[in-house]
Design an enzyme around this catalytic site. Structure first.
Site, mmCIF file in Angstrom:
data_model
loop_
_atom_site.group_PDB
_atom_site.id
_atom_site.type_symbol
_atom_site.label_atom_id
_atom_site.label_comp_id
_atom_site.label_asym_id
_atom_site.label_seq_id
_atom_site.Cartn_x
_atom_site.Cartn_y
_atom_site.Cartn_z
ATOM 1 N N ASN A 116 0.904 -1.106 0.055
ATOM 2 C CA ASN A 116 -0.014 -0.148 0.021
ATOM 3 C C ASN A 116 0.860 1.226 -0.055
ATOM 4 O O ASN A 116 1.936 1.095 0.442
ATOM 5 C CB ASN A 116 -1.085 0.012 1.274
ATOM 6 C CG ASN A 116 -0.369 0.680 2.183
ATOM 7 O OD1 ASN A 116 -0.501 1.857 2.335
ATOM 8 N ND2 ASN A 116 0.096 -0.066 3.337
ATOM 9 N N SER A 180 5.428 5.372 8.737
ATOM 10 C CA SER A 180 4.908 4.916 7.384
ATOM 11 C C SER A 180 5.706 5.464 6.367
ATOM 12 O O SER A 180 6.409 6.588 6.426
ATOM 13 C CB SER A 180 3.648 5.767 7.084
ATOM 14 O OG SER A 180 2.897 5.533 5.842
ATOM 15 N N ASN A 182 4.919 6.089 3.268
ATOM 16 C CA ASN A 182 3.977 6.703 2.350
ATOM 17 C C ASN A 182 3.718 8.255 2.602
ATOM 18 O O ASN A 182 3.035 8.727 1.451
ATOM 19 C CB ASN A 182 2.729 5.772 2.243
ATOM 20 C CG ASN A 182 3.017 4.340 1.813
ATOM 21 O OD1 ASN A 182 3.753 3.961 1.289
ATOM 22 N ND2 ASN A 182 2.130 3.606 2.683
ATOM 23 N N THR A 183 4.445 8.651 3.214
ATOM 24 C CA THR A 183 4.383 10.253 3.735
ATOM 25 C C THR A 183 5.860 10.679 3.545
ATOM 26 O O THR A 183 6.695 10.274 4.139
ATOM 27 C CB THR A 183 3.966 10.540 4.812
ATOM 28 O OG1 THR A 183 2.475 10.198 4.795
ATOM 29 C CG2 THR A 183 3.966 12.356 5.011
ATOM 30 N N LYS A 218 5.283 3.531 16.879
ATOM 31 C CA LYS A 218 4.995 2.628 16.209
ATOM 32 C C LYS A 218 6.292 2.564 15.173
ATOM 33 O O LYS A 218 6.642 3.751 14.515
ATOM 34 C CB LYS A 218 3.837 2.637 15.048
ATOM 35 C CG LYS A 218 3.517 1.175 14.179
ATOM 36 C CD LYS A 218 2.247 1.325 13.906
ATOM 37 C CE LYS A 218 1.920 0.002 12.694
ATOM 38 N NZ LYS A 218 0.820 -0.060 12.513
ATOM 39 N N ASN A 247 5.601 -1.334 11.501
ATOM 40 C CA ASN A 247 4.773 -1.007 10.566
ATOM 41 C C ASN A 247 4.927 -1.678 9.266
ATOM 42 O O ASN A 247 5.730 -2.868 9.410
ATOM 43 C CB ASN A 247 5.084 0.545 10.241
ATOM 44 C CG ASN A 247 3.934 1.323 9.899
ATOM 45 O OD1 ASN A 247 3.288 0.856 8.823
ATOM 46 N ND2 ASN A 247 3.775 2.485 10.379
#
Length: 343
Positions: A116, A180, A182-183, A218, A247
């Site tokens: 993702n 994450s 994805n940022t 996390k 993560n």
């Protein structure tokens, strides 16, 4: 029934379409009188488990739903009926944001994995708070918080504090998400100096309340063990309750799916079975090698009761499901709960 009928049907749709369809169906079906009771009778554990204590919270089931599944606190009451002891909403940001362009969620069925690059798509903290205020169940809710994409890392603390303050009265614990992939630039916040500033700032705000909430960090599975050591020291110094390990990973090692096909899918975090071994290795390292005093919540690649037990034996106090819940179905929650009762 899930694997024979429901999953093949859902897998005919794109992952994101299937996700929205399931949520719409849950909202509709659970309006029928007696459905919640029926679902609980089918999936909730029928034996009493010994409660797990973390901070000032008592978890009646050690199996939770990881962040990312119910980002906007849309279905947490319905999902609680499937036997989860806790549900983590988010990642939530101060302002709504659409996330990355679609398609941004991909299945790797051969590997029982997902990739993702959602990019913290969410409706913003105010919408989430509104929904959580109408909470009907007593399931423990975690608030996973992050920063908006257009907020610089230098100003990141402001975003985290906005989410923290607004969610404080409607969640039971917090998770700081700096891991994450994805940022853009977010994972740089895991470095010692910015992470120290961030955790100290959040704990200062937390301790200004008369009833501080448990706070977890996390982490990414892609950290080196030297970086993990630094993070562990910071967790102890800032008196966080612990770590969520881990993560998604940016690694593409040891996949069964054709490498060229995987490369075509592009960037994103990998979750599911390929992550199981390494996330457990990190838990074991922290718990058994470093002998840390804080608590660990284990997540990553749990597709069976044995996978959950492996993480608990490595040192996790609680576990969370995500990709395994999608591939194995809601029966997985009951299987894990029953196995842990008899362990």
């Amino acid at each position: 029934m899930y694997k024979l009928l429901i999953k093949p049907l859902l897998f005919l749709f794109s992952p994101e379409q299937a996700h929205h369809f399931v949520f719409s169906m849950l909202k509709m079906v659970f309006k029928i009188p007696g459905i919640s009771t029926l679902v609980k009778s089918l999936y909730a554990t029928d034996s009493k488990q010994k409660p797990v204590l973390l901070g000032n919270l008592q978890f009646n089931s050690p199996v939770g739903l990881a962040a990312g599944f119910d980002k906007d606190a849309y279905c947490f009451d319905e999902l609680a009926a499937f036997g989860f002891g806790f549900i983590e909403i988010g990642t939530v940001t101060p302002r709504p944001q659409p996330g990355n362009p679609k398609p941004r969620l991909f299945r790797l069925p051969v590997d029982e994995a997902l990739i993702n690059r959602m990019g913290f798509n969410n409706e913003g903290v105010d919408a989430v708070v509104k929904r959580l205020k109408s909470r009907r169940t007593d399931v423990i809710i975690g608030g996973n918080i992050g920063k908006n994409k257009d907020t610089s890392n230098e100003d990141a603390l402001k975003d985290y504090l906005i989410c923290f303050e607004k969610l404080f009265d409607v969640v039971d614990y917090f998770v700081i998400n700096v891991s994450s992939p994805n940022t853009p630039g977010l994972r740089a916040l895991q470095e010692k100096e910015p992470l120290t500033k961030l955790l100290n700032g959040i704990q200062k705000k937390n301790n200004s309340y008369s009833n501080p909430k448990p706070v977890f960090l996390k982490i990414a599975p892609d950290l080196t063990f030297e970086q993990i050591d630094e993070v562990a020291v910071l967790v102890e110094e800032t008196k966080l309750n612990g770590l969520i390990v881990s993560n998604t990973t940016i690694s593409r090692k040891n996949l069964k799916t054709n490498a060229e096909a995987v490369e075509k899918l592009g960037a994103g975090g990998l979750s599911g079975k390929p992550l199981r071994s390494h996330s457990t290795e990190i838990i074991r390292y922290l718990s058994q090698t470093k002998k840390v005093k804080f608590d660990i919540i284990g997540v990553g690649g749990i597709h069976s009761a044995a996978d959950a037990i492996e993480k608990m034996e490595a040192g996790a106090k609680l576990v969370q499901l995500y990709t395994g819940f999608i591939y194995e179905g809601p029966g997985l929650v009951k299987k894990v709960n029953r196995a842990l009762i008899h362990k």
